[in-house]
Scaffold this motif. Structure first.
Motif, PDB file in Angstrom:
ATOM      1  N   GLY A  24      -5.718  63.161  17.294  1.00  0.00           N
ATOM      2  CA  GLY A  24      -6.246  63.391  15.959  1.00  0.00           C
ATOM      3  C   GLY A  24      -5.191  63.219  14.892  1.00  0.00           C
ATOM      4  O   GLY A  24      -5.437  62.604  13.833  1.00  0.00           O
ATOM      5  N   PHE A  25      -4.007  63.753  15.139  1.00  0.00           N
ATOM      6  CA  PHE A  25      -2.909  63.612  14.187  1.00  0.00           C
ATOM      7  C   PHE A  25      -2.514  62.147  14.028  1.00  0.00           C
ATOM      8  O   PHE A  25      -2.290  61.661  12.911  1.00  0.00           O
ATOM      9  N   VAL A  26      -2.438  61.429  15.148  1.00  0.00           N
ATOM     10  CA  VAL A  26      -2.076  60.009  15.094  1.00  0.00           C
ATOM     11  C   VAL A  26      -3.124  59.216  14.324  1.00  0.00           C
ATOM     12  O   VAL A  26      -2.792  58.343  13.513  1.00  0.00           O
ATOM     13  N   ASN A  27      -4.393  59.486  14.552  1.00  0.00           N
ATOM     14  CA  ASN A  27      -5.444  58.783  13.816  1.00  0.00           C
ATOM     15  C   ASN A  27      -5.336  59.010  12.315  1.00  0.00           C
ATOM     16  O   ASN A  27      -5.584  58.109  11.521  1.00  0.00           O
ATOM     17  N   LYS A  28      -4.975  60.221  11.918  1.00  0.00           N
ATOM     18  CA  LYS A  28      -4.911  60.526  10.490  1.00  0.00           C
ATOM     19  C   LYS A  28      -3.650  59.977   9.842  1.00  0.00           C
ATOM     20  O   LYS A  28      -3.695  59.418   8.742  1.00  0.00           O
TER      21      LYS A  28
ATOM     22  N   GLU B 207      -4.960  70.145  11.296  1.00  0.00           N
ATOM     23  CA  GLU B 207      -5.198  70.917  10.079  1.00  0.00           C
ATOM     24  C   GLU B 207      -3.908  71.086   9.280  1.00  0.00           C
ATOM     25  O   GLU B 207      -3.923  71.043   8.045  1.00  0.00           O
ATOM     26  N   LEU B 208      -2.790  71.271   9.947  1.00  0.00           N
ATOM     27  CA  LEU B 208      -1.511  71.371   9.244  1.00  0.00           C
ATOM     28  C   LEU B 208      -1.216  70.095   8.458  1.00  0.00           C
ATOM     29  O   LEU B 208      -0.620  70.146   7.374  1.00  0.00           O
ATOM     30  N   SER B 209      -1.638  68.958   8.977  1.00  0.00           N
ATOM     31  CA  SER B 209      -1.381  67.691   8.291  1.00  0.00           C
ATOM     32  C   SER B 209      -2.120  67.596   6.965  1.00  0.00           C
ATOM     33  O   SER B 209      -1.784  66.761   6.119  1.00  0.00           O
ATOM     34  N   ARG B 210      -3.097  68.456   6.760  1.00  0.00           N
ATOM     35  CA  ARG B 210      -3.873  68.443   5.514  1.00  0.00           C
ATOM     36  C   ARG B 210      -3.319  69.427   4.482  1.00  0.00           C
ATOM     37  O   ARG B 210      -3.822  69.482   3.355  1.00  0.00           O
TER      38      ARG B 210
ATOM     39  N   HIS C  86       3.955  59.510  13.350  1.00  0.00           N
ATOM     40  CA  HIS C  86       4.141  59.715  14.784  1.00  0.00           C
ATOM     41  C   HIS C  86       5.102  58.657  15.310  1.00  0.00           C
ATOM     42  O   HIS C  86       4.924  57.458  15.059  1.00  0.00           O
ATOM     43  N   VAL C  87       6.133  59.100  16.031  1.00  0.00           N
ATOM     44  CA  VAL C  87       7.120  58.196  16.618  1.00  0.00           C
ATOM     45  C   VAL C  87       6.851  58.129  18.120  1.00  0.00           C
ATOM     46  O   VAL C  87       7.002  59.123  18.831  1.00  0.00           O
TER      47      VAL C  87
END
Length: 784
Positions: free
Chosen positions: A449-453, A423-426, A483-484
């Protein structure tokens, strides 16, 4: 082994002479800085001040050439810890360090023992002192620079340089860093190895240089070697020269090192020992004009050769470069090459002779060079070239007060973390500043989820080889990813995390870096965490899963010590939430705090144990969401209020995954024993302790009265003196301070033995942190 490339043209004789004069003055000042601190300055105690004259001397040529002829303002440099007096001398001659500091080495408020970003009185790029860590950090600094450049177009535009001793190459973290695939194409990285073949206690055994160089080449580095000086190279070209070269090449370090402090006769005998007949005569003829001076003619002390090597290194743009410079520990001093000279100090008589040899007197020994001299002109040009000017501060990243997503009725903090991060990524303005790092545990720490987005970051787009359309994870690598992914090396993770957490300074671009690691392996990365926080880095470290709540994994994966690490590490705020909303508030608050001028990193200790969210929802309704949020971010809140039916009362204080056990124990006590319990949920034992400690010691700092701490507000006067049971899924001592803080009897429960495999109920019971054990402890605490 001679250089594989021709030496570039030498600088003009006049400039070379002026640089040599500067080198002598730099060495003198470095030696005298240490000498004055030990022999003349009042110390205030009987302890040795210490310092490293010999270790500075071996790098005097290298640092002089680098700083005064090659370095640019956009470069960032890590200086070998034991060469810090050279850095002080150079900063003084460049006019960037006041003369008064030269007599304040290792003095309170003075020059630090080793370069420090946060404590030295002049700007320092990289803290060093933890051997190997400060050397490897610039490699990850270059990687962070590449990340920022691909996302925001910002870059230092320069190189990331490490000056390190050859003994630092014994440190495993150096080789972990070299093996990181992402680092192999960083053409703006230069390491300069001071190959003096001595460590603190010994001469480094064997002939290791060729092995070390081969390791760097195998990892894709450009290798430059400065082994022999010009006199030796000229001797190699004469009759018998190849025999002399082979003899020196094949001598073990211990044997070669023994020649540096020896007289000509001993050197001659040692070199000629394997030869006879005509070969012996030919080699002896080469050594006739001074055997000692000839065998000590090494490339790391040849200014022209060093300048040429630096130019070659600057020209390499497609991969990192390492320069192996053969040197003598103590070069130019009477203790040169002597065994165990690492921390040896020159005597007063030796200092007097050295001062006279460089043309100074006691009245002029601290002088800089006049501006109109050749040396002064070089210093002025270097000062202008190194001036970074005014640099705008990194802009603050806005952080929302709360998020919209609500978790399910039961969830773990690890699962909640993944959803919160997504959610923060949005969030506009914040999402693009997020970057995550993990050591091959992205999926298992809920970053999927973060990596997929956002995608996986790489300097270049990589082909997609998988054809698994039904895979829940879309692994796509390109420069836009956030993402690293690193190899399984926790030290690399925290060093990279630390460098991403310094881009607010280096590139003036604010990132919000998250690193995830299995919590037991926080201990493996501990020194790198301390190095990063000591350097002022700001990041979020997520240790998950943690404790014996990870019951089926057994003792090897069940962390016990990490709460203590979180509480005890400066610059790091530790929190261990139980509930999803609690985690959200801590995380948002932590992101705001890490942007403060005196901000700090955040360590979250999370769990895979699903927890009923109902008790937290009830507390929010009872207390009010705003008030509860304020309690959470200060370190704790009242989760359960006691009933009024009994005079027997206790306080149960818990955090993280074990909070449900404390609630269950409170119910047991009320139902079976008629004992009423207040349950405190300690969202951040660290903040709670620090707040109490700061309030308690306020009078010691000159105050006559103090405001109550958050802990004292949580436990009002009417409950002071009630016995306390603390419980944590970790070492029991982590929460035991509550007994002192509340001036009452305290029974701390926790995990003080290595964990075992089993179900959670079995394991909790075995280690005495289940509801029954907590209730029993409370009854014992109530006994008169």
């Amino acid at each position: 082994m001679a250089d594989a490339h021709p030496t570039p043209p030498q600088p003009s004789p006049g400039r070379l002479e002026a640089l040599a004069s500067l080198e002598r003055r730099v060495l003198w000042l470095a030696v005298r800085i240490v000498d004055y601190a030990n022999r003349e300055r009042p110390k205030g105690d009987d302890l040795k001040v210490g310092g490293h004259q010999a270790s500075s001397a071996s790098m005097a040529t290298l640092l002089t050439a680098l700083y005064l002829a090659d370095l640019r303002a956009e470069d960032r440099v890590s200086v070998k810890p034991h060469a810090s007096p050279l850095l002080h001398a150079l900063e003084y001659l460049l006019g960037r360090l006041d003369r008064s500091y030269l007599t304040r080495l290792r003095d309170f408020g003075g020059l630090q023992s080793y370069p420090s970003r946060t404590k030295d009185p002049f700007p320092v790029d990289y803290s060093t002192g933890s051997v190997g860590l400060g050397s490897a950090a610039p490699l990850f600094g270059a990687l962070a620079d590449r990340y920022v450049e691909t996302h925001f177009g910002s870059s230092t535009g320069g190189r990331f340089i490490s000056l390190l001793g050859d003994a630092e190459l014994d440190e495993g973290n150096v080789w972990e860093a070299l093996a990181e695939p992402l680092a192999r194409r960083l053409g703006n990285v230069l390491w300069i190895v001071d190959l003096n073949r001595q460590s603190l206690d010994r001469v480094i055994p064997g002939i290791r240089a060729a092995e070390l160089e081969a390791q760097f080449r195998a990892n894709g580095w450009e290798v430059i070697e400065l082994k022999y000086g010009r006199r030796l190279r000229a001797a190699f070209e004469r009759d018998g020269g190849e025999l002399l070269r082979r003899r020196i090449d094949e001598m073990p370090n211990e044997a070669y090192q023994a020649l540096f402090g020896a007289g000509d006769e001993h050197v001659l005998d040692a070199v000629l020992e394997p030869f006879s007949g005509a070969e012996r005569d030919a080699v002896a003829a080469l050594l006739a004009d001074g055997a000692g001076a000839l065998v000590r003619d090494l490339g790391g002390h040849d200014l022209a050769d060093v300048l040429g090597a630096l130019r070659r290194a600057r020209a390499t743009r497609d991969r990192p470069t390492v320069l192996f410079a053969y040197t003598i520990k103590g070069y130019g001093l009477e203790i040169a090459g002597r065994p165990q000279n690492h921390s040896a100090l020159l005597s007063a008589e030796q200092i007097d002779r050295f001062r006279a040899a460089v043309g100074l007197t006691p009245e002029t020994e601290w002088d800089a060079f006049a501006p109109e001299t050749a040396e002064g002109l070089i210093l002025a040009a270097a000062r202008a070239r190194l001036d970074r000017g005014d640099r705008p501060a990194a802009a603050a990243v806005p952080v929302p007060a709360s998020l919209e997503t609500r978790d399910t009725a039961s969830t773990s903090t690890q699962a909640a973390f993944g959803r919160i991060l997504l959610e923060l990524s949005r969030v506009e303005g914040l999402g693009e500043r997020l970057v995550t790092v993990s050591p091959d545990v992205a999926v298992s720490t809920n970053l999927g989820g973060f990596v997929n987005k956002t995608g996986v970051w790489g300097p270049e787009a990589e082909p997609v080889y998988d054809a698994m359309e039904d895979s829940p994870l879309k692994w796509r690598v390109d420069p836009a990813g956030q993402h690293v992914e690193m190899g399984i090396a926790e030290m690399n993770l925290v060093l990279m995390l630390g460098q991403l957490g310094l881009t607010w300074d280096f590139q003036r671009e604010r990132l919000i870096p998250f690193g995830t690691v299995y919590d037991p392996f926080v201990m493996r990365a501990l020194e790198g965490i301390v190095y990063s926080t000591y350097s002022g880095s700001r990041f979020v470290l997520v240790g998950t899963p943690s404790g014996i709540s990870l019951s089926r994994e057994g003792g090897a994966h069940q962390s016990l010590n990490t709460p203590g690490i979180g509480i005890e590490t400066p610059g790091l705020s530790y929190a261990e939430p139980c509930y999803a909303r609690e985690l959200e508030w801590l995380l948002l608050d932590g992101i705001r705090r890490l942007q403060d001028p005196d901000g700090e990193a955040l360590y979250l200790r999370l769990s895979t144990r699903p927890v009923d969210q109902g008790p937290f929802t009830a507390a929010a309704a009872r207390r009010g969401e705003g008030a509860l949020r304020a309690d959470v971010v200060q370190g704790g809140f009242r989760l359960r209020e006691p009933g009024t039916a009994s005079d027997d009362r206790v306080i149960l204080a818990a955090c993280g995954a074990i909070v449900p056990e404390a609630l269950a124990a409170a119910e047991l006590l009320a139902e079976e024993e008629g004992v009423e319990a207040t349950v405190l949920c300690l969202s951040s034992p660290d903040r709670l302790y620090r707040g109490w400690q700061a309030a308690t010691t306020a009078p010691l700092r000159g105050g006559d009265s103090r405001a109550p701490s958050h802990l004292e507000r949580l436990v009002p006067a009417g409950e002071r003196g009630l016995p306390v049971v603390t419980v944590i899924d970790g070492a029991s001592h982590a929460l035991s301070f509550l007994g002192s803080a509340l001036a009452t009897r305290c029974i701390p429960l926790g995990v003080d033995r290595f964990g075992q495999t089993g179900s959670q109920p079995e394991v909790y019971a075995e280690y005495g942190i289940d509801a029954a054990s907590i209730a029993t402890a409370a009854l014992v605490a109530l006994e008169p």
